[in-house]
Scaffold this active site. Structure first.
Site, PDB file in Angstrom:
ATOM      1  N   ASN A   9      43.247  49.127  45.865  1.00 51.50           N
ATOM      2  CA  ASN A   9      43.968  48.744  44.252  1.00 51.50           C
ATOM      3  C   ASN A   9      42.989  49.351  43.311  1.00 51.50           C
ATOM      4  OD1 ASN A   9      45.419  47.901  42.337  1.00 51.50           O
ATOM      5  ND2 ASN A   9      44.870  45.803  42.803  1.00 51.50           N
ATOM      6  N   LYS A  11      44.194  49.360  40.348  1.00 51.47           N
ATOM      7  CA  LYS A  11      44.599  48.772  39.147  1.00 51.47           C
ATOM      8  C   LYS A  11      45.004  50.018  37.892  1.00 51.47           C
ATOM      9  CE  LYS A  11      41.938  44.942  40.792  1.00 51.47           C
ATOM     10  NZ  LYS A  11      41.119  43.804  40.520  1.00 51.47           N
ATOM     11  N   HIS A  96      49.623  39.918  42.249  1.00 46.67           N
ATOM     12  CA  HIS A  96      48.335  39.981  42.142  1.00 46.67           C
ATOM     13  C   HIS A  96      48.015  38.977  40.977  1.00 46.67           C
ATOM     14  CE1 HIS A  96      44.461  41.494  40.944  1.00 46.67           C
ATOM     15  NE2 HIS A  96      44.371  41.774  42.042  1.00 46.67           N
ATOM     16  N   GLU A  98      46.152  39.143  38.653  1.00 49.99           N
ATOM     17  CA  GLU A  98      46.347  39.686  37.236  1.00 49.99           C
ATOM     18  C   GLU A  98      47.623  39.813  36.678  1.00 49.99           C
ATOM     19  OE1 GLU A  98      43.884  43.355  38.396  1.00 49.99           O
ATOM     20  OE2 GLU A  98      41.912  41.889  38.509  1.00 49.99           O
ATOM     21  N   GLU A 165      43.189  36.379  47.910  1.00 50.23           N
ATOM     22  CA  GLU A 165      42.217  36.928  46.980  1.00 50.23           C
ATOM     23  C   GLU A 165      41.853  35.928  45.809  1.00 50.23           C
ATOM     24  OE1 GLU A 165      42.698  41.500  46.099  1.00 50.23           O
ATOM     25  OE2 GLU A 165      43.595  40.300  44.697  1.00 50.23           O
ATOM     26  N   GLY A 171      36.374  40.966  41.200  1.00 49.04           N
ATOM     27  CA  GLY A 171      35.521  41.887  39.998  1.00 49.04           C
ATOM     28  C   GLY A 171      34.226  41.351  39.643  1.00 49.04           C
ATOM     29  N   SER A 204      35.827  41.546  45.498  1.00 52.70           N
ATOM     30  CA  SER A 204      34.226  42.178  45.664  1.00 52.70           C
ATOM     31  C   SER A 204      33.967  42.602  46.993  1.00 52.70           C
ATOM     32  CB  SER A 204      33.152  40.932  45.143  1.00 52.70           C
ATOM     33  OG  SER A 204      33.314  40.725  43.791  1.00 52.70           O
TER      34      SER A 204
HETATM   35  O1  LIG Z   1      43.282  44.010  44.564  1.00 53.91           O
HETATM   36  C1  LIG Z   1      41.894  43.985  44.571  1.00 53.91           C
HETATM   37  C2  LIG Z   1      41.074  42.783  44.041  1.00 53.91           C
HETATM   38  O2  LIG Z   1      41.702  42.306  42.808  1.00 53.91           O
HETATM   39  C3  LIG Z   1      39.668  42.870  44.358  1.00 53.91           C
HETATM   40  O3  LIG Z   1      39.166  43.447  43.186  1.00 53.91           O
HETATM   41  P1  LIG Z   1      37.390  43.730  43.442  1.00 53.91           P
HETATM   42  O4  LIG Z   1      37.284  44.525  44.634  1.00 53.91           O
HETATM   43  O5  LIG Z   1      37.129  44.666  42.340  1.00 53.91           O
HETATM   44  O6  LIG Z   1      36.898  42.296  43.229  1.00 53.91           O
END
Ligand SMILES: O=C[C@H](O)COP(=O)(O)O
Length: 241
Positions: A9, A11, A96, A98, A165, A171, A204
Site C-alpha cells: 500500500n 499510500k 483503511h 487512515e 491492521e 508506521g 510494520s
Molecule cells: O496499509 C498498510 C499499513 O497501514 C501498514 O503500514 P506500515 O507497513 O508502514 O506500518
C-alpha cells in the site's frame, strides 16, 4: 487451501517518475518468486495508468486505495469502479484506518464501498483494527466484531480479502507479536461465513519479520506500507520463506 496475498500500500507516495524507477529495480526480483502467492501494488490514482501498462504480462496485480459507491456523478475527488476496472485495476483497499481517521470513513460508507467494488468486479481488501487506546481498554475483540458485522452486510465473502491492521502498529516499527496477530485473525475468521477468505496482517511488516508472520497458520498474507516503497525490501517480503 487459502490464497496467499502480499500487497503493498503506497499510500500518498511516489510520482510517476519514482514509480518507473521502482519497477526497474523490482520486477526482475520476481523471477524466482514461488507461484503460490499473489502480489499486489495498491498505488495512488496518478500511478495507475503507468503501472497498468508496465505490469501487463507481469505477475503483479494492480490495486487502488479507494472507490466510490456510485457509478458516476457529482462527487468531487472520488473515483468509480468502472474507472478503475477499465485500466486493469483488480483490487482496492477499503476502510483503511487512515481513511477512517482523516476522511470520516464510517462502517456504513465502508460497506457501500465494499459492495460497489464487488459490483464492478474488483476484489476489496477490507481493513479492520483497533487503536492503542482501544487495545488498552480491552476493546479489541468487540471493536473488530462490530467493524465486521457492520462492514460486511450483504458483502459477498467469495470475493473478499480482510486485513487486520492494529492502528498502533502502523508506521511505528512496533509490530504486533505474530502470535497475537494470529489470535486476532483467528477471531476474525470465526466471524465469517466463508472460512476461506484470505486474511492479511498489516502494521510494520518488514523484511526481518515477514517470515515469522507468514509462518502463523491463520495469516494468509500481508498489507505492507513503508517497506513496500523500497524495491529490495518489498522484494524480500514477497519472497518470504
Ligand atoms: O496499509 C498498510 C499499513 O497501514 C501498514 O503500514 P506500515 O507497513 O508502514 O506500518
Amino acid at each position: 487451501m487459502r490464497k496467499k496475498v502480499i500487497a503493498g500500500n503506497w499510500k500518498m507516495y511516489k510520482t510517476q517518475a519514482e514509480t518507473s524507477e521502482f519497477l526497474l529495480n523490482f520486477l526482475h526480483t520476481l523471477e524466482e518468486t514461488p507461484e503460490d502467492r499473489e502480489i499486489v501494488l495498491c498505488v495512488p490514482f496518478t500511478d495507475l495508468g503507468i503501472l497498468s501498462k508496465s505490469l501487463h504480462g507481469s505477475r503483479v496485480q494492480l490495486g487502488a486505495q479507494n472507490v466510490h459507491w456510485e457509478e458516476q456523478g457529482a462527487y468531487t475527488g472520488e473515483i468509480s469502479g468502472p474507472m478503475l476496472t477499465e485500466i486493469g485495476v483488480r483490487y482496492v483497499v477499503i476502510g483503511h484506518s487512515e481513511r477512517r481517521q482523516y476522511f470520516n470513513e464510517t462502517d456504513e460508507t465502508v460497506n457501500l464501498r465494499l459492495k460497489a467494488a464487488q459490483r464492478y468486479g474488483l476484489t476489496p481488501i477490507l481493513c479492520v483494527g483497533e487503536s492503542k487506546q482501544q487495545r488498552d481498554a480491552l476493546e479489541t475483540e468487540s471493536l473488530i466484531i462490530s467493524q465486521l458485522a457492520k462492514g460486511l452486510v450483504d458483502v459477498d465473502q467469495n470475493n473478499l480479502i480482510i486485513a487486520y491492521e492494529p492502528i498502533w502498529a502502523i508506521g511505528t516499527g512496533d509490530t504486533c507479536e505474530s502470535i497475537e496477530a494470529n489470535r486476532v485473525i483467528g477471531l476474525i475468521r470465526s466471524q465469517l461465513s466463508n472460512p476461506d477468505v484470505p486474511i492479511q496482517y498489516g502494521g510494520s511488516v518488514k523484511p526481518n519479520n515477514i517470515d515469522e508472520i507468514m509462518a502463523q497458520p491463520e495469516i494468509d498474507g500481508a498489507l505492507v506500507g513503508g517497506a513496500s516503497l523500497e524495491p529490495s525490501s518489498f522484494a524480500r517480503i514477497v519472497n518470504y520463506q
